[in-house]
Design an enzyme around this catalytic site. Structure first.
Site, short mmCIF file in Angstrom:
data_model
loop_
_atom_site.label_atom_id
_atom_site.label_comp_id
_atom_site.label_asym_id
_atom_site.label_seq_id
_atom_site.Cartn_x
_atom_site.Cartn_y
_atom_site.Cartn_z
N GLU A 149 1.49 2.67 13.15
CA GLU A 149 0.46 2.58 12.11
C GLU A 149 -0.67 1.79 12.74
O GLU A 149 -0.77 0.58 12.60
CB GLU A 149 1.02 1.88 10.86
CG GLU A 149 0.16 2.11 9.63
CD GLU A 149 -1.02 1.18 9.53
OE1 GLU A 149 -2.05 1.45 10.20
OE2 GLU A 149 -0.93 0.19 8.81
N GLU A 151 -10.33 -2.29 15.60
CA GLU A 151 -9.25 -3.03 16.26
C GLU A 151 -8.76 -2.33 17.52
O GLU A 151 -8.02 -2.92 18.31
CB GLU A 151 -8.06 -3.32 15.33
CG GLU A 151 -8.40 -4.28 14.21
CD GLU A 151 -7.20 -4.61 13.33
OE1 GLU A 151 -6.22 -3.84 13.36
OE2 GLU A 151 -7.25 -5.62 12.63
N ASP A 179 0.87 -1.17 0.00
CA ASP A 179 0.00 0.00 0.00
C ASP A 179 0.91 1.23 0.00
O ASP A 179 1.40 1.68 1.03
CB ASP A 179 -0.89 -0.01 1.25
CG ASP A 179 -1.88 1.14 1.27
OD1 ASP A 179 -1.66 2.13 0.53
OD2 ASP A 179 -2.87 1.06 2.01
#
Length: 478
Positions: free
Chosen positions: A291, A300, A198
């Protein structure tokens, strides 16, 4: 034996004769005693319980036909629950419900009983009517169940979660065995390959650190959830004096090999464990990088761990990166998507599966949207300052207003940390499907409210409630 007039389907008490069925017994009661049982049921609007009470009342009290026919619409003499107890064991009259009683009697008494075609048509019509009523009752029951689910979710959302001494929230309180599945998922290499490929994600971190070497030069940096160690190596190359990389998943062992392969082991120290449970080899750090972002930004709940590290280890003038994040909301008009995901259940290979909608709608969809389907200007509904936000502030309720840019039907509300008209990322967009499209016109404001809360059963999952245009729906992102 008593000479009461109610007739049992095997023996008629008053005539000492044998009858073959419930319908013939009911017919006999009407013809010989002048009492039409189905008519009494209809007259007094009896349900199954009322019918059972009436039959037991007649058998127990040996009521005359005249007294029953003169019964008014006021309090009925068999209203007492004592008449729920059968007067006769295995009474066949109690083994048929009100609808079946009426239908069986109607067929038996039909003047066209000898006409088999007419009889079959009549039975088919009655069966169809019963099926229709049953389907309507099922739909009402499913609707009631859905309302009950919303009520239960509302109780969870509004529950008092302030009890207990923890200042770091539910994630810090999870035992290692309870959180094993989460960290195990990051032990698989494919997820790290996806994140590394990504470019928007990875190059943004790299460019920030390489273009701001003055910030990192000579500093102690903590990388929370380091994965393969890519951010730690960027920080080391940017001039950090020491980098401490922490991860609980098995990928940490690969990260150790990666660091050694790049001759950065003198700068980067890797530690396996949860940040909430380990002790760092330093008292304070100058910079925290991580991150931590998930779908819908907060999925999460990894930000909780970053905030724990910030409160425990960050120096007074220390910095956290990323330092600021937004969650934005936009309306989407995509009738084809709505047809594929929602209307699809109306007819599946010739069968109705509409009940599936109630199960499908609460599940958000994470996918790439076509930019042309966005029909409103984005509205920022939450701004997070990573240097000051608290865990409790990650639970929020916000009003929003979406300015519509196209006259169509709003079929979806979408949350995105990366907009549909930007370069694609592995975060994609989180899509919340609406059960029914909302007609909108260019220039109007579509107003609503959003509530975000952790799922108490799984604090890494989220419950998100959208109240828009008078329609309220709770979604579970897990």
């Amino acid at each position: 034996m008593s000479q009461g007039w109610i007739c049992e389907p095997l023996v008629c008490f008053s005539l000492n004769r044998t009858l073959a069925s419930v319908s013939k017994t009911v017919q006999h009661c009407k013809a010989d005693h002048g009492v039409d049982i189905p008519d009494l049921v209809q007259k007094h609007r009896l349900d199954d319980y009322g019918y059972i009470k009436m039959i037991n009342y007649i058998r127990n009290t040996k009521s005359s036909a005249e007294s029953l026919l003169l019964t008014s619409n006021g309090p009925l003499p068999w209203d007492s629950d004592e008449y729920l107890k059968p007067a006769l064991a295995d009474d066949p009259l109690l083994q048929i419900d009100v609808e079946e009683l009426s239908e069986a009697t109607a067929v038996t008494l039909s003047p066209a009983a000898d006409d088999q075609v007419s009889l079959l048509l009549q039975r088919a019509t009655q069966a169809e009517d019963r099926a229709q009523r049953a389907e309507e009752a099922l739909a009402r029951a499913m609707d009631d169940l859905h309302k009950l689910k919303l009520l239960a979710q509302g109780l969870v959302l509004n529950a008092d979660t302030s009890r207990g001494p923890s200042r770091s929230g539910a994630i810090a309180e999870l035992r290692e065995d309870e959180d094993e599945a989460y960290f195990s998922s990051y032990g698989h290499y494919s997820i790290h390959e996806e994140m590394l490929k990504d470019k928007v994600r990875t190059e943004s971190y790299r460019d920030f650190m390489y273009r701001n070497m003055d910030i990192f030069k000579g500093k102690v940096v903590l990388d929370v959830g380091c994965g393969t160690g890519i951010l730690s190596m960027f920080a080391a190359k940017a001039g950090a004096r020491k980098v401490i990389a922490v991860d609980q998943s098995e990928i940490i062992y690969q990260a150790m090999d990666i660091v050694r392969s790049n001759k950065l082991e003198d700068t980067i120290t890797l530690i396996k464990g949860r940040i909430e449970e380990i002790d760092l080899p330093v008292e304070k750090v100058d910079i925290i990088i991580s991150e931590w972002m998930g779908y819908f930004l907060l999925f999460e709940s990894m930000l909780d761990s970053v905030l724990y590290a910030r409160d425990r280890y960050l120096a007074e003038d220390g910095l956290v990166y990323p330092d600021r994040c937004n969650i934005s909301l936009a309306a989407v008009g995509d009738t084809q998507k709505h047809s594929d995901r929602i209307a699809f259940w109306d007819a599946v290979y010739g069968f109705k599966m509409t009940c599936m909608k109630k199960a499908v709608i609460p599940e958000p969809v994470v996918e790439m949207l076509k930019p042309e389907t966005v029909i409103s200007e984005p509205a920022v509904i939450k701004t997070i300052d990573c240097g000051s936000v608290t865990v409790s502030e990650l639970k929020f309720t916000e009003d929003f207003s979406l300015k519509i840019t196209a006259s169509t039907f709003c079929t979806v509300s979408v949350m995105f940390s990366t907009a549909p008209d930007c370069t694609k990322t592995h975060w994609k967009q989180t899509v919340f499907l609406l059960e029914s499209p909302i007609p909108v016109k260019t220039g109007e404001e579509l107003r609503g409210q959003i509530t975000v809360h952790k799922n108490r059963k799984d604090p890494r999952a989220l419950l998100i409630t959208l109240d828009i245009a008078g329609r309220k729906q709770t979604y579970s992102l897990q």
